[in-house]
Design an enzyme around this catalytic site. Structure first.
Site, PDB file in Angstrom:
ATOM      1  N   ARG A 175      11.748  -0.799  -8.230  1.00 54.54           N
ATOM      2  CA  ARG A 175      10.513  -0.540  -7.492  1.00 54.54           C
ATOM      3  C   ARG A 175      10.199   0.950  -7.447  1.00 54.54           C
ATOM      4  NH1 ARG A 175       9.905   0.701  -1.948  1.00 54.54           N
ATOM      5  NH2 ARG A 175       7.738   0.464  -1.247  1.00 54.54           N
TER       6      ARG A 175
ATOM      7  N   SER B 248       8.771   6.472  -1.714  1.00 56.17           N
ATOM      8  CA  SER B 248      10.242   6.375  -1.733  1.00 56.17           C
ATOM      9  C   SER B 248      10.847   7.750  -2.012  1.00 56.17           C
ATOM     10  CB  SER B 248      10.685   5.372  -2.807  1.00 56.17           C
ATOM     11  OG  SER B 248      10.047   4.129  -2.631  1.00 56.17           O
ATOM     12  N   CYS B 249      11.123   8.516  -0.956  1.00 61.22           N
ATOM     13  CA  CYS B 249      11.572   9.895  -1.125  1.00 61.22           C
ATOM     14  C   CYS B 249      13.094   9.955  -1.078  1.00 61.22           C
ATOM     15  CB  CYS B 249      10.970  10.790  -0.051  1.00 61.22           C
ATOM     16  SG  CYS B 249      11.211  12.548  -0.385  1.00 61.22           S
TER      17      CYS B 249
ATOM     18  N   GLY C 261       8.643  14.238  12.773  1.00 62.75           N
ATOM     19  CA  GLY C 261       9.500  13.611  13.759  1.00 62.75           C
ATOM     20  C   GLY C 261       9.058  12.192  14.067  1.00 62.75           C
TER      21      GLY C 261
ATOM     22  N   TYR D  26       6.186  -0.265  12.308  1.00 60.24           N
ATOM     23  CA  TYR D  26       6.329   1.106  11.807  1.00 60.24           C
ATOM     24  C   TYR D  26       5.075   1.527  11.038  1.00 60.24           C
ATOM     25  CZ  TYR D  26       8.012   4.877   8.754  1.00 60.24           C
ATOM     26  OH  TYR D  26       8.153   6.059   8.071  1.00 60.24           O
TER      27      TYR D  26
ATOM     28  N   ILE E 257      10.938   7.746  14.466  1.00 60.82           N
ATOM     29  CA  ILE E 257      11.898   6.768  13.948  1.00 60.82           C
ATOM     30  C   ILE E 257      11.422   6.374  12.564  1.00 60.82           C
ATOM     31  CG2 ILE E 257      12.817   4.440  14.212  1.00 60.82           C
ATOM     32  CD1 ILE E 257      12.627   4.800  17.228  1.00 60.82           C
TER      33      ILE E 257
ATOM     34  N   ASP F 139      11.921  16.314  23.293  1.00 60.43           N
ATOM     35  CA  ASP F 139      11.568  14.909  23.094  1.00 60.43           C
ATOM     36  C   ASP F 139      10.085  14.836  22.741  1.00 60.43           C
ATOM     37  OD1 ASP F 139      10.693  12.165  23.676  1.00 60.43           O
ATOM     38  OD2 ASP F 139      12.679  11.913  24.575  1.00 60.43           O
ATOM     39  N   LEU F 140       9.762  14.028  21.747  1.00 66.94           N
ATOM     40  CA  LEU F 140       8.371  13.937  21.290  1.00 66.94           C
ATOM     41  C   LEU F 140       7.409  13.405  22.354  1.00 66.94           C
ATOM     42  CD1 LEU F 140       8.879  12.663  17.637  1.00 66.94           C
ATOM     43  CD2 LEU F 140       7.659  14.746  18.293  1.00 66.94           C
TER      44      LEU F 140
ATOM     45  N   HIS G  80       3.710   2.581   4.150  1.00 71.07           N
ATOM     46  CA  HIS G  80       3.683   1.360   4.945  1.00 71.07           C
ATOM     47  C   HIS G  80       2.428   1.239   5.812  1.00 71.07           C
ATOM     48  CE1 HIS G  80       7.535   0.396   3.344  1.00 71.07           C
ATOM     49  NE2 HIS G  80       7.999   1.578   3.726  1.00 71.07           N
TER      50      HIS G  80
END
Length: 277
Positions: A173, A164-165, A71, A135, A73, A50-51, A112
């Site tokens: 866009r 945008s990967c 790693g 985020y 969300i 867990d991070l 972002h």
């Protein structure tokens, strides 16, 4: 290199990096909160962790020269959900890397972190933070921590503001923001193998002729993207309606993330946009 650590190794992007990173080191230690993949490479070891577990990460990073931190969300969510993996997790990785004597953290930041900036602004890598979501705010936090760790402790960091990967550009866009999977690998390899980086921010974008950002100030990384979203322009440009220039989702670098309510999924909004809804 003797050892590289990869976090988020079971994620959509982290999984693409396992083989390229394993080729750069005697040992690759992959880690994720999920269970080990079935196809471990000959020189790959997997540690489920867990991070937020600093002790676990300090142990698995012993002897590592590089840490590639993917790693987290990977979407907007309520702040309370992001706090552990995205905010505390970033601290865990940098602190454990420092304690283990690692040389550099290569971090999956995001567009972002500057998502409220105007697409037409022509941003360089020194553009100020302008997050569009909690985020995005987590990416600003990690970038600032990386800068602090470099200046206070000498731990290098390369923060990759990934756009945008996807395997192919998914919407109009993406003609500006696309990062191909191949160019992602080339970008991470450059961030790992460049001899000296200090603290560096680089845009994760392919060689799109419409790209709204520039990496010319970090050319020393040697990142040379090969793919261009313009190859898909004929398919993606036709649209049933004229774009509204007053729409923040059209004029902001973060796209739909710029208009979703805080805490609500931006990925879902992008999927709706790609579907033409």
């Amino acid at each position: 290199m003797k050892k590289i650590v990869l976090t988020g190794a079971r994620g959509a992007l982290g999984s693409l990096l396992r083989a390229p990173l394993a080729a750069l080191a005697e040992e690759l230690v992959s880690t994720d909160i999920r269970e080990a993949p079935a196809d471990l490479l000959p020189n790959e070891r997997f540690v489920q962790a867990d991070l937020t577990d600093l002790a676990a990460f300090e142990a698995l990073m012993q002897g590592a020269e590089m840490v590639v931190h993917f790693g987290a969300i990977p979407d907007e969510a309520p702040f309370e959900e992001l706090l552990g993996p995205n905010f505390i997790g970033a601290y865990t990785v940098w602190e454990a890397a420092h304690r283990a004597g690692a040389r550099r953290v290569v971090y999956a930041s995001s567009v972002h972190a500057a998502g409220m900036s105007e697409t037409m602004a022509g941003l360089d890598t020194d553009a100020p933070h302008d997050p569009d979501t909690f985020y995005g705010l987590s990416k600003c936090f990690a970038e600032d921590m990386g800068r602090m760790m470099w200046k206070k402790r000498g731990l290098e960091a390369v923060c990759l503001r990934i756009m945008s990967c996807t395997p192919e550009p998914q919407n109009a866009r993406a003609l500006h923001t696309w990062l191909s999977h191949g160019d992602l690998v080339r970008l991470v390899e450059a961030a790992v193998t460049t001899p000296v980086t200090g603290f560096t921010v680089a845009w994760g974008v392919s060689a799109n002729i419409r790209a709204p950002v520039s990496n010319h100030k970090v050319a020393f990384l040697g990142y040379r993207p090969r793919d261009n979203a313009e190859d898909w322009a004929d398919r993606l440009l036709p649209t049933p309606k004229t774009p509204d220039p007053s729409d923040p989702a059209q004029r902001s670098l973060g796209g739909p993330f710029a208009v979703v309510p805080l805490g609500e999924s931006g990925v879902a909004a992008i999927k709706r946009m790609s579907a033409g809804d």
